[in-house]
Motif scaffolding. Structure first.
Motif, mmCIF file in Angstrom:
data_model
loop_
_atom_site.group_PDB
_atom_site.id
_atom_site.type_symbol
_atom_site.label_atom_id
_atom_site.label_comp_id
_atom_site.label_asym_id
_atom_site.label_seq_id
_atom_site.Cartn_x
_atom_site.Cartn_y
_atom_site.Cartn_z
ATOM 1 N N HIS A 179 -1.692 -7.303 2.643
ATOM 2 C CA HIS A 179 -2.781 -6.508 2.037
ATOM 3 C C HIS A 179 -3.087 -7.069 0.652
ATOM 4 C CE1 HIS A 179 -4.620 -2.286 1.215
ATOM 5 N NE2 HIS A 179 -5.014 -3.110 0.244
ATOM 6 N N HIS A 230 -6.587 -8.169 -2.114
ATOM 7 C CA HIS A 230 -8.016 -8.304 -2.430
ATOM 8 C C HIS A 230 -8.133 -9.602 -3.242
ATOM 9 C CE1 HIS A 230 -8.891 -3.932 -1.476
ATOM 10 N NE2 HIS A 230 -7.595 -3.861 -1.677
ATOM 11 N N LYS A 288 -9.184 -9.472 1.830
ATOM 12 C CA LYS A 288 -10.326 -8.612 2.176
ATOM 13 C C LYS A 288 -11.571 -8.991 1.397
ATOM 14 C CE LYS A 288 -7.063 -4.770 2.207
ATOM 15 N NZ LYS A 288 -6.764 -4.686 3.644
ATOM 16 N N HIS A 344 -7.620 2.130 4.398
ATOM 17 C CA HIS A 344 -7.010 2.611 3.149
ATOM 18 C C HIS A 344 -6.989 4.132 3.272
ATOM 19 C CE1 HIS A 344 -7.761 -1.388 1.645
ATOM 20 N NE2 HIS A 344 -7.388 -1.086 0.416
ATOM 21 N N HIS A 393 -1.458 2.176 2.039
ATOM 22 C CA HIS A 393 -1.175 3.060 0.876
ATOM 23 C C HIS A 393 -0.332 4.283 1.226
ATOM 24 C CE1 HIS A 393 -3.249 1.045 -2.343
ATOM 25 N NE2 HIS A 393 -4.310 0.893 -1.576
ATOM 26 N N ASP A 408 -1.047 -5.585 -2.516
ATOM 27 C CA ASP A 408 -2.356 -4.998 -2.851
ATOM 28 C C ASP A 408 -3.004 -5.796 -3.985
ATOM 29 O OD1 ASP A 408 -4.512 -3.265 -2.692
ATOM 30 O OD2 ASP A 408 -3.643 -1.751 -4.013
#
Ligand code: IZC
Ligand code: ZN
Length: 414
Positions: A80, A82, A149, A249, A272, A323
């Motif tokens: 996960h 970004h 992502k 999420h 999460h 994350d």
């Protein structure tokens, strides 16, 4: 038959192969070998075991690596992130210190929306170069596969730009990149008060993303004040119909039954879960959704940690990821996340390794290819400069990596 590369004298080899099929719901049911070796051929695991290796596994061309009794585990999987974004948000750190919340900053046009602006302004080349620097750091921490992502475009053109950056990065550096479309990451300014129209717009983006084969997964930020459970269901169902695998999420800030939706739609993973309800935990368990826990975000936002011990007691399988993003968790260091999990989630060392290897692979639907050291799987390994697993979790904030092997090649060594 001889191997291309053979690592021997491994003190502790955690293969992450799942054993003890009777206790399938355990988070500790993975194989640990002592005084072991791993042989690699054509980029894949060829042979492994305890004790001395058979002399037929080597010939004059075989590269021999003495692990000097150190710990070796499968390459880490950060399922996960970004990764691809423009700019940074250090200004928010000090707004938060003065009492502003993540949501207040977003509602004032900052947060995700400020990264959307910076990502729109950046060229594809700039995004590639910036992300490559982060990937280099991740590789050094022992990471061999990540998920990345979109979601900092919120319009088709910029979402495609981000996903094309993933494709370029996948080709141009060693870490494998699994791509996720997250057009529903926030409501853009021009759609304030017209959320339903934005949802329709995101759904209309899906066929082109699919046709261009730019993403395997579709994800959405299901959160109070962002996208409701009903809106999330609409987007994810449309994505599923087109053949996307799903992520969500869920219950990051408030409990709004996001985990229950993950169970209902049988998403591959649910992300999460800091505010997950008991019903949500049961829904995850009953549908075999991987709970992808991101404790670096709890740490950084000074929020509750997800109730991981309770989830494990209920039989939910846990993955751990960074994350990595410029707002709520600006770090590429998955080893630090593992250390936070040991300190604040009360996970055992073996549970933590399972969460960043085979369960990371499961949360990307790649458990047949990666995530464990088993014959035929990709030869992705990390060797730590430590003879004990516990030490890696105890000595925190530093990099314990000694060597990273990706597809059978040494790609990092110190
Ligand atoms: O940029 O704040 N939670 N999305 C959902 C994020 C954090 C990333 C960000
Ligand atoms: Zn996220």
């Amino acid at each position: 038959m001889a191997s291309d590369l053979l690592v021997y004298n491994i003190g502790v080899l955690i293969t992450s192969k799942e054993i003890d099929i009777i206790n399938k719901t355990s988070m500790e049911n993975i194989e640990v070998l002592n005084n072991a070796y791993v042989a690699i051929k054509n980029g894949h695991i060829f042979s492994l075991g305890e004790g001395d290796y058979d002399s037929s596994l080597i010939e004059s061309n075989t590269i021999l690596i003495d692990a000097e009794k150190n710990v070796v585990i499968p390459g880490l999987i950060d399922s996960h992130t970004h990764l691809v974004h423009g700019g940074s948000r250090e200004n928010e750190m000090f707004l938060k210190a003065k009492g502003a919340t993540y949501m207040e900053i977003l509602n004032a046009g900052g947060g995700i929306l400020s990264t959307v602006k910076a990502t729109k302004e950046a060229t594809k080349e700039e995004l590639v170069e910036k992300a490559k620097i982060s990937l280099k750091k991740m590789l050094a921490f022992g990471v061999t596969t990540i998920e990345s992502k979109s979601g900092y475009g919120l319009d088709l053109e910029t979402e495609i730009k981000q996903l094309e950056v993933n494709q370029i990065l996948d080709k141009e550096q060693p870490i494998d990149i699994v791509s996720t479309f997250m057009g529903a990451h926030a409501i853009p300014k021009e759609y304030k008060g017209k959320e339903e129209a934005f949802i329709k717009n995101v759904i209309q983006m899906l066929p082109e993303i699919k046709a261009k084969n730019l993403a395997e997964f579709c994800d959405i930020f299901c959160e109070h004040g962002i996208f409701s459970v009903d809106q999330s269901r609409e987007v994810l169902k449309a994505a599923k119909k087109l053949g996307f695998k799903l992520k969500i999420h869920a219950d990051e800030i408030e409990s709004i039954r996001g985990a229950e939706l993950a169970g209902e739609l049988e998403t591959t993973s649910s992300e999460h879960l800091m505010a997950v309800s008991d019903e949500g935990i049961i829904a995850l368990k009953n549908s075999e959704v991987i709970a992808n826990i991101l404790p670096g975000t709890s740490f950084y936002l000074k929020k509750e940690y997800a109730p991981v011990r309770k989830m494990i007691d209920y039989g939910v399988q846990i993955a751990l990821s960074t994350d990595y993003n410029p707002g709520s968790c600006p770090t590429e260091n998955l080893q630090l996340i593992m250390q936070i999990a040991a300190l604040y989630l009360n996970m055992s060392p073996i549970e933590i390794i399972k969460a960043v290897t085979i369960n990371g692979a499961k949360s990307l639907n790649k458990e047949k290819q990666i995530g464990s050291i088993e014959i035929g799987k990709k030869a992705d390994l990390v060797m730590f400069n430590s003879k004990s697993l516990e030490y890696i979790l105890y000595h925190f904030g530093i990099n314990h990596t000694k060597m990273v092997i990706k597809n059978g090649e040494i790609v990092y060594y110190i």
